[in-house]
Write an enzyme that holds these catalytic residues in place. Sequence first.
Site, PDB file in Angstrom:
ATOM      1  N   PRO A  95       0.812  -1.216   0.000  1.00 40.22           N
ATOM      2  CA  PRO A  95       0.000   0.000   0.000  1.00 40.22           C
ATOM      3  C   PRO A  95       0.848   1.269   0.000  1.00 40.22           C
ATOM      4  O   PRO A  95       1.958   1.286   0.533  1.00 40.22           O
ATOM      5  CB  PRO A  95      -0.802  -0.096   1.306  1.00 40.22           C
ATOM      6  CG  PRO A  95      -0.684  -1.517   1.745  1.00 40.22           C
ATOM      7  CD  PRO A  95       0.631  -2.004   1.223  1.00 40.22           C
ATOM      8  N   CYS A  96       0.305   2.328  -0.593  1.00 41.35           N
ATOM      9  CA  CYS A  96       0.941   3.647  -0.527  1.00 41.35           C
ATOM     10  C   CYS A  96       0.462   4.323   0.745  1.00 41.35           C
ATOM     11  O   CYS A  96      -0.714   4.632   0.885  1.00 41.35           O
ATOM     12  CB  CYS A  96       0.554   4.483  -1.743  1.00 41.35           C
ATOM     13  SG  CYS A  96       1.385   6.084  -1.831  1.00 41.35           S
ATOM     14  N   GLN A  97       1.382   4.539   1.702  1.00 43.38           N
ATOM     15  CA  GLN A  97       1.022   5.085   3.008  1.00 43.38           C
ATOM     16  C   GLN A  97       1.973   6.221   3.381  1.00 43.38           C
ATOM     17  O   GLN A  97       2.728   6.709   2.541  1.00 43.38           O
ATOM     18  CB  GLN A  97       1.073   3.964   4.056  1.00 43.38           C
ATOM     19  CG  GLN A  97       0.077   2.839   3.783  1.00 43.38           C
ATOM     20  CD  GLN A  97       0.272   1.658   4.703  1.00 43.38           C
ATOM     21  OE1 GLN A  97       1.239   0.925   4.598  1.00 43.38           O
ATOM     22  NE2 GLN A  97      -0.670   1.484   5.630  1.00 43.38           N
TER      23      GLN A  97
END
Length: 461
Positions: A95-97
């Site tokens: 995920p892009c976090q």
Amino acid sequence: MKKTVCELFAGVGGFRCGLNHVKTLEDFDQKEKWDTVWFSQWEPAEKNTQYAHDCYVYHFGTRLDKNGNDTTNHNIEDVDKTTLPDFNLLVGGFPCQDYSVASSLATSKGIEGKKGVLWWSIRETLEVKKPPFVLLENVDRLLKSPAKQRGRDFGVILACFRDEGYTVEWRVINAAEYGYQQRRRRVFIFAYKDTVKYADKIKKCVGYKTGDAEEKKQESMRRVLISEGFFAETFPVNKGDTKEILTKVLPEELGEVSDSFTFSFENSGVMKDGVIYTLRTVPDYDGNQLTLGDIMETGEVEDLYFIPEEKLYYTDPKVTHSDETEERLSKEDRQTWQYIKGAKKLLRKSANGHEYVFSEGAISMIDQEDKPTRTMLTSEGNFSRTTHIVKDKKTGKVRLLTAAETERIQGFPTDHTKYCLVKGQVIEMPMRKRRFMMGNALVVDLVADMEKTLSKIFDED
């Protein structure tokens, strides 16, 4: 080198299908070229079901850790990485976090990221298992996030790889620009230890030595990006792109990267020895082009996919705009596809009471069969602007995509997500979940292309 794999954030097995060129359900009966020794898939939002994991297990079975335990459906943050079997390739679509770190922990040694940010589980796996090769996928906005410190998050990732002795190549790839059936842009990251033979090959290709002029280093890295590197070999780019290559040195400490690093990453790049080289490249492809029409059903489609006429239009079908600045349309009118996909103007009020006009443009109501599809999202099939609507090939009636069509858009076998194995029992996955899985997946065809290059690298190492 043995083709052994660990697949993190595995979903329903996109990397595994791509690496083993699985195109039909019958292909699951064939011996896998790449041996996935362990995988991890856990969805924290699902309290009572784990459909992605159970679909993966239905097709591939499970894998035990060194202690003989099945931890494949545990929170990856809680998994003891020392118990993982050894492997040579780490893959995953993470995920892009928010990758920032606390200032009190801002050193390269012993750094700890925020709980719940899954990149740190990848970093821990790199530290503990030290795989020679890594292949990751993420949304392309990773290169520009966060908005208030452009490039910081990707800089943190590159610094983590640097600290563990990796060289990194990356490329933003739109699947449709290489002939596939979806306009889906994602960044792929290929990293390799500086001790592998492939690293020696790249060193020979670039041809520069320590102490050489910066101009010579840049020209060498241009060759990696345009012709010699992993992505250049797999997905050719326009050799006529002459834009100047951009460079930047990563700060020594990871905390400094988190606190102050900014950089405008282009769609292609290399990080070697802590120095970033990045260049905007243009795809060079003139082969066949798959389209939405190529993956659509040609026979009978279940009635549940068809949209009733009253849900399609609230007025003349030619109307593509609505102006509600004077008066709102009725709830029934607004619950039509014509309205939600059309352009609109309506009054809204901010938190402080200020009134303003919200506007958005129209998008095509019926998706064109002669072009690759728009990017598919996890909301596919919901009453949403982004949901695809097509004309059925057999009846000409308007309908939603079938679950099987969404699978083919991503390059999975037809009916890949139909069944799950739950506590020894085979069950059907709900249709809404099947669409969600595909909106959350990667384009398997791209991984299959990369496998051909990876296979040569492994065979020579």
